[in-house]
Design an enzyme around this catalytic site. Structure first.
Site, PDB file in Angstrom:
ATOM      1  N   ARG A  12       0.889  -1.395   0.049  1.00  0.00           N
ATOM      2  CA  ARG A  12      -0.055  -0.005   0.151  1.00  0.00           C
ATOM      3  C   ARG A  12       0.779   1.356   0.018  1.00  0.00           C
ATOM      4  O   ARG A  12       0.645   2.187  -0.709  1.00  0.00           O
ATOM      5  CB  ARG A  12      -0.817  -0.086   1.333  1.00  0.00           C
ATOM      6  CG  ARG A  12      -1.957  -1.204   1.160  1.00  0.00           C
ATOM      7  CD  ARG A  12      -2.563  -1.331  -0.087  1.00  0.00           C
ATOM      8  NE  ARG A  12      -3.748  -2.498   0.037  1.00  0.00           N
ATOM      9  CZ  ARG A  12      -3.545  -3.476  -0.214  1.00  0.00           C
ATOM     10  NH1 ARG A  12      -2.339  -4.243  -0.526  1.00  0.00           N
ATOM     11  NH2 ARG A  12      -4.388  -4.510   0.002  1.00  0.00           N
ATOM     12  N   ALA A  39       5.738   9.289  24.430  1.00  0.00           N
ATOM     13  CA  ALA A  39       4.525   9.296  23.981  1.00  0.00           C
ATOM     14  C   ALA A  39       4.889   9.372  22.362  1.00  0.00           C
ATOM     15  O   ALA A  39       4.584   8.543  21.205  1.00  0.00           O
ATOM     16  CB  ALA A  39       3.421  10.061  24.393  1.00  0.00           C
ATOM     17  N   ASP A  60      16.406   5.834  25.258  1.00  0.00           N
ATOM     18  CA  ASP A  60      15.559   6.247  26.383  1.00  0.00           C
ATOM     19  C   ASP A  60      16.147   5.992  27.662  1.00  0.00           C
ATOM     20  O   ASP A  60      16.936   4.803  27.990  1.00  0.00           O
ATOM     21  CB  ASP A  60      14.070   5.588  26.309  1.00  0.00           C
ATOM     22  CG  ASP A  60      13.207   6.462  27.048  1.00  0.00           C
ATOM     23  OD1 ASP A  60      12.369   7.102  26.664  1.00  0.00           O
ATOM     24  OD2 ASP A  60      13.063   6.036  28.198  1.00  0.00           O
ATOM     25  N   ARG A  71      -0.968   6.784  26.512  1.00  0.00           N
ATOM     26  CA  ARG A  71      -0.550   7.641  25.194  1.00  0.00           C
ATOM     27  C   ARG A  71       0.597   6.948  24.690  1.00  0.00           C
ATOM     28  O   ARG A  71       0.880   7.266  23.813  1.00  0.00           O
ATOM     29  CB  ARG A  71      -0.590   8.796  25.574  1.00  0.00           C
ATOM     30  CG  ARG A  71       0.831   9.163  26.377  1.00  0.00           C
ATOM     31  CD  ARG A  71       0.919  10.475  27.170  1.00  0.00           C
ATOM     32  NE  ARG A  71       1.744  10.691  28.110  1.00  0.00           N
ATOM     33  CZ  ARG A  71       2.052  10.195  29.318  1.00  0.00           C
ATOM     34  NH1 ARG A  71       1.272   9.622  29.794  1.00  0.00           N
ATOM     35  NH2 ARG A  71       3.267  10.398  29.978  1.00  0.00           N
ATOM     36  N   PHE A 132      13.440  20.523  26.890  1.00  0.00           N
ATOM     37  CA  PHE A 132      14.379  21.843  26.034  1.00  0.00           C
ATOM     38  C   PHE A 132      16.081  21.325  26.171  1.00  0.00           C
ATOM     39  O   PHE A 132      16.622  21.859  25.355  1.00  0.00           O
ATOM     40  CB  PHE A 132      13.814  23.058  26.149  1.00  0.00           C
ATOM     41  CG  PHE A 132      12.695  23.371  25.171  1.00  0.00           C
ATOM     42  CD1 PHE A 132      12.756  23.393  24.097  1.00  0.00           C
ATOM     43  CD2 PHE A 132      11.390  23.289  26.002  1.00  0.00           C
ATOM     44  CE1 PHE A 132      11.501  23.652  23.051  1.00  0.00           C
ATOM     45  CE2 PHE A 132      10.239  23.162  25.125  1.00  0.00           C
ATOM     46  CZ  PHE A 132      10.043  23.346  23.894  1.00  0.00           C
ATOM     47  N   CYS A 174      17.116  29.358  16.337  1.00  0.00           N
ATOM     48  CA  CYS A 174      16.584  30.743  15.515  1.00  0.00           C
ATOM     49  C   CYS A 174      15.318  30.806  16.201  1.00  0.00           C
ATOM     50  O   CYS A 174      14.697  31.952  16.203  1.00  0.00           O
ATOM     51  CB  CYS A 174      16.542  30.020  14.003  1.00  0.00           C
ATOM     52  SG  CYS A 174      17.866  30.108  13.217  1.00  0.00           S
ATOM     53  N   CYS A 188       4.339  17.660  30.709  1.00  0.00           N
ATOM     54  CA  CYS A 188       3.087  16.732  30.926  1.00  0.00           C
ATOM     55  C   CYS A 188       2.867  16.333  32.346  1.00  0.00           C
ATOM     56  O   CYS A 188       1.648  16.058  32.754  1.00  0.00           O
ATOM     57  CB  CYS A 188       3.367  15.385  30.018  1.00  0.00           C
ATOM     58  SG  CYS A 188       3.599  15.844  28.499  1.00  0.00           S
ATOM     59  N   CYS A 245      21.922  33.844  14.496  1.00  0.00           N
ATOM     60  CA  CYS A 245      21.745  32.714  15.220  1.00  0.00           C
ATOM     61  C   CYS A 245      23.045  32.396  15.697  1.00  0.00           C
ATOM     62  O   CYS A 245      23.849  32.085  14.975  1.00  0.00           O
ATOM     63  CB  CYS A 245      20.876  31.656  14.623  1.00  0.00           C
ATOM     64  SG  CYS A 245      20.696  30.410  15.395  1.00  0.00           S
TER      65      CYS A 245
HETATM   66 ZN   LIG Z   1      19.754  28.985  13.696  1.00  0.00          ZN
END
Ligand SMILES: [Zn+2]
Length: 342
Positions: A12, A39, A60, A71, A132, A174, A188, A245
């Site tokens: 498919r 998740a 992980d 989830r 982050f 950026c 979360c 940047c």
């Molecule tokens: Zn950048």
């Protein structure tokens, strides 16, 4: 080695004009590394495994808990009962889904010291992280090495995804260090998250990955897509590169360089993670020693857990530990010293 083209298995997808037999063959000889198998990471890994991406590495640092199952589609109640590392449980599930592929789960906490060893050699890096700090580390590595990576994040009912192609598109610095696009401040653990948004964001991420890996980079849409499955709000913007940047223009990789990872970090709402200097723990021996004073010490070959009310401690074989029940690094440190040793 590239597995032979199984026309039936991928029929498919081969019928879809954008892929075709040529694209499928390229997917089978392609590879990607997924950082984080919560998740989003689990959903992306599931899609890419079924699509036949030849080589997948899944990193992980965590283990499966009951609160993940709402989830995180690769895991089940058995994995949670056994407290299996997510990388191990994911590898088993994915191999059962598609035995043609080279699938490798690695239990590790990505940091500036091990990033080169763990990510090098893969033509694409996929974001399945929940913070982050790690995303900026990936961004620095990707920009420095010229490797594309796909940013994806979700919290509550909101999420977004964007493909970073170093020096062709904006990078994460950026986007977020020039006060432009919104970041996701909440986690979360504080405001929760819905299964549908993580699977939607993972689908956006996986579709771009399939374009890149099947030789269809010209089909990349280049947009940062954000969506809220509760309000129905959808948005697609084309982010501009920041000409000054620090990462993709000036080559300052502050997350890669000189920044020694803190020994103790917060990890979720009520946990502290201790990153010991890498050392190998003999878990069966530790189990034996602790069992003489603590009831219910459990060990599964990958990690060892025990409860000393009100705390719960999980120790990995590389010396890392997660202490649940406190946010105080001093408490975590003293528990570690007392039970695991210095
Ligand atoms: Zn950048």
């Amino acid at each position: 080695m590239t597995p032979p083209l199984d026309d039936e298995k991928y029929s498919r997808q081969i019928l879809f004009a954008g892929v075709g037999p040529r694209g499928q063959q390229r997917l089978l000889s392609a590879g990607a590394v997924i950082v984080g198998c919560g998740a989003i990471g689990a959903a992306v890994a599931n899609l890419l495994t079924r699509a036949g991406v030849g080589q997948l590495r899944i990193l992980d640092r965590d283990f499966v808990e009951t609160s993940n199952l709402q989830r995180q589609i690769l895991f089940d109640e058995h994995d949670a009962r056994e407290a299996l590392p997510k990388a191990v449980a994911a590898e088993r599930k994915l191999r059962a889904l598609n035995s043609d592929l080279q699938i490798e789960g690695v239990v590790a906490d990505l940091n500036a010291k091990n990033i080169e060893e763990l990510l090098s050699g893969f033509p694409l890096i996929l974001d399945g992280t929940d913070n982050f700090e790690t995303r900026f580390l990936i961004n620095d590595f990707a920009v420095q090495t010229g490797t594309p990576w796909i940013y994806a994040a979700a919290v509550a009912s909101y999420g977004l995804s964007f493909v970073v192609r170093p020096r062709q598109t904006a990078c994460l610095a950026c986007l977020l260090e020039s006060g432009g696009a919104p970041g996701l401040e909440e986690t979360c653990d504080t405001v929760g998250v819905l299964g549908p948004i993580v699977n939607l964001v993972a689908s956006l991420e996986a579709a771009e990955a399939l374009k890149l890996l099947s030789g269809n980079a010209s089909a990349l849409h280049g947009r940062l897509i954000s969506c809220d499955v509760w309000s129905g709000h959808l948005q697609a913007v084309q982010p501009e590169r920041n000409p000054v940047c620090r990462a993709c223009a000036r080559g300052e990789y502050r997350y890669l360089q000189g920044k020694v990872q803190p020994q103790i970090t917060m990890c979720g709402r009520d946990s502290v993670q201790i990153h010991e200097r890498r050392r190998v723990l003999d878990l069966p021996a530790l189990e034996k020693r602790l069992s003489s004073t603590i009831a219910g010490v459990r060990q599964n070959g990958f990690l060892l857990r025990f409860r000393v009310a009100p705390y719960e401690m999980t120790v990995f074989s590389d010396g890392r530990a997660i202490v649940k029940g406190t946010q105080d690094p001093a408490v975590a440190r003293s528990l570690y010293a007392k039970y695991i040793g210095a």
